[in-house]
Design an enzyme around this catalytic site. Sequence first.
Site, PDB file in Angstrom:
ATOM      1  N   SER A 121       2.955  -4.848   3.523  1.00 49.01           N
ATOM      2  CA  SER A 121       3.226  -6.100   4.129  1.00 49.01           C
ATOM      3  C   SER A 121       2.942  -7.031   2.868  1.00 49.01           C
ATOM      4  O   SER A 121       3.296  -8.292   3.038  1.00 49.01           O
ATOM      5  CB  SER A 121       1.831  -6.609   4.984  1.00 49.01           C
ATOM      6  OG  SER A 121       2.274  -5.706   6.573  1.00 49.01           O
ATOM      7  N   HIS A 142      10.472  -4.334   4.394  1.00 52.28           N
ATOM      8  CA  HIS A 142       9.519  -4.714   5.274  1.00 52.28           C
ATOM      9  C   HIS A 142      10.110  -4.973   6.442  1.00 52.28           C
ATOM     10  O   HIS A 142      10.730  -6.096   6.812  1.00 52.28           O
ATOM     11  CB  HIS A 142       8.767  -6.014   4.498  1.00 52.28           C
ATOM     12  CG  HIS A 142       7.950  -6.427   5.156  1.00 52.28           C
ATOM     13  ND1 HIS A 142       7.397  -8.002   5.224  1.00 52.28           N
ATOM     14  CD2 HIS A 142       6.691  -5.914   5.883  1.00 52.28           C
ATOM     15  CE1 HIS A 142       6.194  -8.140   5.891  1.00 52.28           C
ATOM     16  NE2 HIS A 142       6.026  -6.694   6.295  1.00 52.28           N
ATOM     17  N   GLU A 154      12.850  -7.548   5.532  1.00 51.58           N
ATOM     18  CA  GLU A 154      12.669  -8.439   4.072  1.00 51.58           C
ATOM     19  C   GLU A 154      12.915  -7.269   3.064  1.00 51.58           C
ATOM     20  O   GLU A 154      12.373  -6.096   3.118  1.00 51.58           O
ATOM     21  CB  GLU A 154      11.288  -8.671   4.022  1.00 51.58           C
ATOM     22  CG  GLU A 154      10.939 -10.213   4.351  1.00 51.58           C
ATOM     23  CD  GLU A 154       9.582 -10.908   3.983  1.00 51.58           C
ATOM     24  OE1 GLU A 154       9.538 -11.818   2.928  1.00 51.58           O
ATOM     25  OE2 GLU A 154       8.748 -10.242   4.375  1.00 51.58           O
ATOM     26  N   ASN A 192       4.928 -13.220   5.206  1.00 49.88           N
ATOM     27  CA  ASN A 192       3.289 -13.258   5.107  1.00 49.88           C
ATOM     28  C   ASN A 192       2.729 -14.040   4.273  1.00 49.88           C
ATOM     29  O   ASN A 192       1.595 -14.436   4.416  1.00 49.88           O
ATOM     30  CB  ASN A 192       2.831 -11.656   5.018  1.00 49.88           C
ATOM     31  CG  ASN A 192       3.045 -10.704   6.321  1.00 49.88           C
ATOM     32  OD1 ASN A 192       3.223 -11.282   7.170  1.00 49.88           O
ATOM     33  ND2 ASN A 192       3.232  -9.527   5.937  1.00 49.88           N
TER      34      ASN A 192
HETATM   35  P1  NAD Z   1      -1.424   1.393  11.877  1.00 52.34           P
HETATM   36  O1  NAD Z   1      -2.967   1.206  11.622  1.00 52.34           O
HETATM   37  O2  NAD Z   1      -1.007   1.274  13.510  1.00 52.34           O
HETATM   38  O3  NAD Z   1      -0.601   2.962  11.346  1.00 52.34           O
HETATM   39  C1  NAD Z   1      -0.988   3.397  10.063  1.00 52.34           C
HETATM   40  C2  NAD Z   1      -1.045   4.822  10.141  1.00 52.34           C
HETATM   41  O4  NAD Z   1      -1.133   5.363   9.001  1.00 52.34           O
HETATM   42  C3  NAD Z   1      -2.130   5.630  11.247  1.00 52.34           C
HETATM   43  O5  NAD Z   1      -1.555   6.336  12.211  1.00 52.34           O
HETATM   44  C4  NAD Z   1      -2.801   6.341   9.967  1.00 52.34           C
HETATM   45  O6  NAD Z   1      -3.198   7.486  10.635  1.00 52.34           O
HETATM   46  C5  NAD Z   1      -1.625   6.619   9.002  1.00 52.34           C
HETATM   47  N1  NAD Z   1      -2.368   7.048   7.756  1.00 52.34           N
HETATM   48  C6  NAD Z   1      -3.483   6.603   7.240  1.00 52.34           C
HETATM   49  N2  NAD Z   1      -3.630   7.200   6.071  1.00 52.34           N
HETATM   50  C7  NAD Z   1      -2.354   8.262   5.808  1.00 52.34           C
HETATM   51  C8  NAD Z   1      -1.822   8.874   4.829  1.00 52.34           C
HETATM   52  N3  NAD Z   1      -2.609   9.090   3.459  1.00 52.34           N
HETATM   53  N4  NAD Z   1      -0.973   9.538   4.811  1.00 52.34           N
HETATM   54  C9  NAD Z   1      -0.091   9.222   6.040  1.00 52.34           C
HETATM   55  N5  NAD Z   1      -0.386   8.604   7.089  1.00 52.34           N
HETATM   56  C10 NAD Z   1      -1.843   7.933   6.868  1.00 52.34           C
HETATM   57  O7  NAD Z   1      -0.631   0.479  10.821  1.00 52.34           O
HETATM   58  P2  NAD Z   1       0.619  -0.533  11.201  1.00 52.34           P
HETATM   59  O8  NAD Z   1       0.464  -1.541  11.689  1.00 52.34           O
HETATM   60  O9  NAD Z   1       1.850   0.576  11.198  1.00 52.34           O
HETATM   61  O10 NAD Z   1       0.987  -0.745   9.547  1.00 52.34           O
HETATM   62  C11 NAD Z   1       1.486   0.472   8.552  1.00 52.34           C
HETATM   63  C12 NAD Z   1       1.965  -0.344   7.620  1.00 52.34           C
HETATM   64  O11 NAD Z   1       3.123  -1.451   7.974  1.00 52.34           O
HETATM   65  C13 NAD Z   1       1.045  -1.291   6.576  1.00 52.34           C
HETATM   66  O12 NAD Z   1       1.355  -1.281   5.151  1.00 52.34           O
HETATM   67  C14 NAD Z   1       1.236  -2.841   7.332  1.00 52.34           C
HETATM   68  O13 NAD Z   1       0.923  -3.532   6.157  1.00 52.34           O
HETATM   69  C15 NAD Z   1       2.839  -2.549   7.344  1.00 52.34           C
HETATM   70  N6  NAD Z   1       3.411  -3.685   8.264  1.00 52.34           N
HETATM   71  C16 NAD Z   1       2.508  -3.938   9.498  1.00 52.34           C
HETATM   72  C17 NAD Z   1       3.142  -4.865  10.305  1.00 52.34           C
HETATM   73  C18 NAD Z   1       2.179  -5.136  11.555  1.00 52.34           C
HETATM   74  O14 NAD Z   1       2.618  -6.183  12.300  1.00 52.34           O
HETATM   75  N7  NAD Z   1       1.405  -4.355  11.964  1.00 52.34           N
HETATM   76  C19 NAD Z   1       4.149  -5.344  10.115  1.00 52.34           C
HETATM   77  C20 NAD Z   1       4.947  -5.318   9.021  1.00 52.34           C
HETATM   78  C21 NAD Z   1       4.439  -4.334   8.003  1.00 52.34           C
END
Ligand code: NAD
Length: 293
Positions: A121, A142, A154, A192
Site C-alpha cells: 500500500s 496495488h 495502481e 493512500n
Molecule cells: P491481512 O492481515 O488480511 O493478510 C496478510 C496475510 O499475510 C496474513 O494471512 C498473514 O498470515 C500473511 N503473512 C504474514 N507474513 C507472511 C510471510 N512471511 N509469508 C507469507 N504470508 C505472510 O492483510 P491485507 O489487508 O490482506 O494486506 C496485505 C497487503 O495488501 C499489505 O501489503 C497491504 O498494505 C496491502 N493492501 C491492503 C489493502 C486493505 O485495504 N487492507 C488494500 C490494498 C493493499
Amino acid sequence: MALDIKKIGIIGVGQMGKGIAHVCAVAGFDVVLTDTNADVLKSALAGIEKDMNRLVKHDKLSDADIKGALKKISTSKDYKGFKDCQLVIEAAIEDEQVKKQIFKDLCEDIGPDTIIATNTSSISITRLGAQTDRPGKFVGMHFMNPVPRMDLVEMIRGIATDEDTYKTVRELATKLGKSPVNAEDFPAFIVNRILLPMINEAIYTLYEGVGSVLAIDTAMKLGTRHPMGPLELADFIGLDTCLAVMHVLHDGLADTKYRPCPLLVKYVEAGWLGRKSGKGFYDYAGDEPVPTR
Ligand code: NAD
C-alpha cells in the site's frame, strides 16, 4: 518481449490475497497460494468460495463459473509450488522487513524470467525491488479492497522496472477487468497518499473529542457523500495497515502532518485491528457493529 502469463503465485492469503486469487481464477488463470499461517492457507479456498457466492446473488457469477474458478486454485506450503509461475504477486502484511525476507527466499525457488509484483500500500517499489535478483522484473500492482468489487489497480514502476514488465502486468490488470492507473514511486503512491491522512485526521478528531465514532462517520457520509465513514473504512482496511502506511508517509516525507494519531497506535497495540480481529472503532461481535467510543 511481453511474457505470456498463465499461472500466478500469490503470497499472503489475507483479505487482499484472497481477493486477488478470486479475480485471477475467475479470469481463467491458474493460481497457487501460500501463507505462513497454515490455518489461513487451509481455509483459503472456502473463504474465496464464500466471497464468490456473494457475487452469484448479484448475478455477477454463475455456479458453473465458481466451480470452474475454484478448480484453478491450489495451495503450496512453500515457494517450491511457484516454480512454473510466470508472475508472483506478494500480498503479505505491510511490513518492509517481512516483505524483504519474502523476496530473498522467493528468488531462490522461481525461474529467472518470473515477474514479481507487490501489492504494498505504501512501501517504495525501488527499495523492495533492490532486495531481489531481478529489479527489472519487479513492479508495484496495488489492488483496492474488496478486490472483486473495486475497479482500480495502481501501477507503480520502481526506478529499475523494465518496460516489458510494466506492460505485461498492466495488460494483466486489464484482463482481470480492472482499470490500471499509473502512479510514481513516492510513499503511499496516489490513493493512500490522499486517503490515509484523511483517515488519520478522522482518528485525531475522535481523539480530541470533536465527535464520537458515530458522529464522525455519519457526518462524513452525509456531508461528503462518502459511502463509508472514515472510521468504518479504517476498520475495513485494517488498523495495522493504516498505521503502517502512516509510518511510511511520516518517515518517507519527513513532514509532521503525517504523524500517526496516538489513538491509532493504541488500538493497534491492543490488537484491535478492525474487522479482521473483530474489534476496532466498532465491535463486530453482534449482528450490527457497535461503536467502541
Ligand atoms: P491481512 O492481515 O488480511 O493478510 C496478510 C496475510 O499475510 C496474513 O494471512 C498473514 O498470515 C500473511 N503473512 C504474514 N507474513 C507472511 C510471510 N512471511 N509469508 C507469507 N504470508 C505472510 O492483510 P491485507 O489487508 O490482506 O494486506 C496485505 C497487503 O495488501 C499489505 O501489503 C497491504 O498494505 C496491502 N493492501 C491492503 C489493502 C486493505 O485495504 N487492507 C488494500 C490494498 C493493499
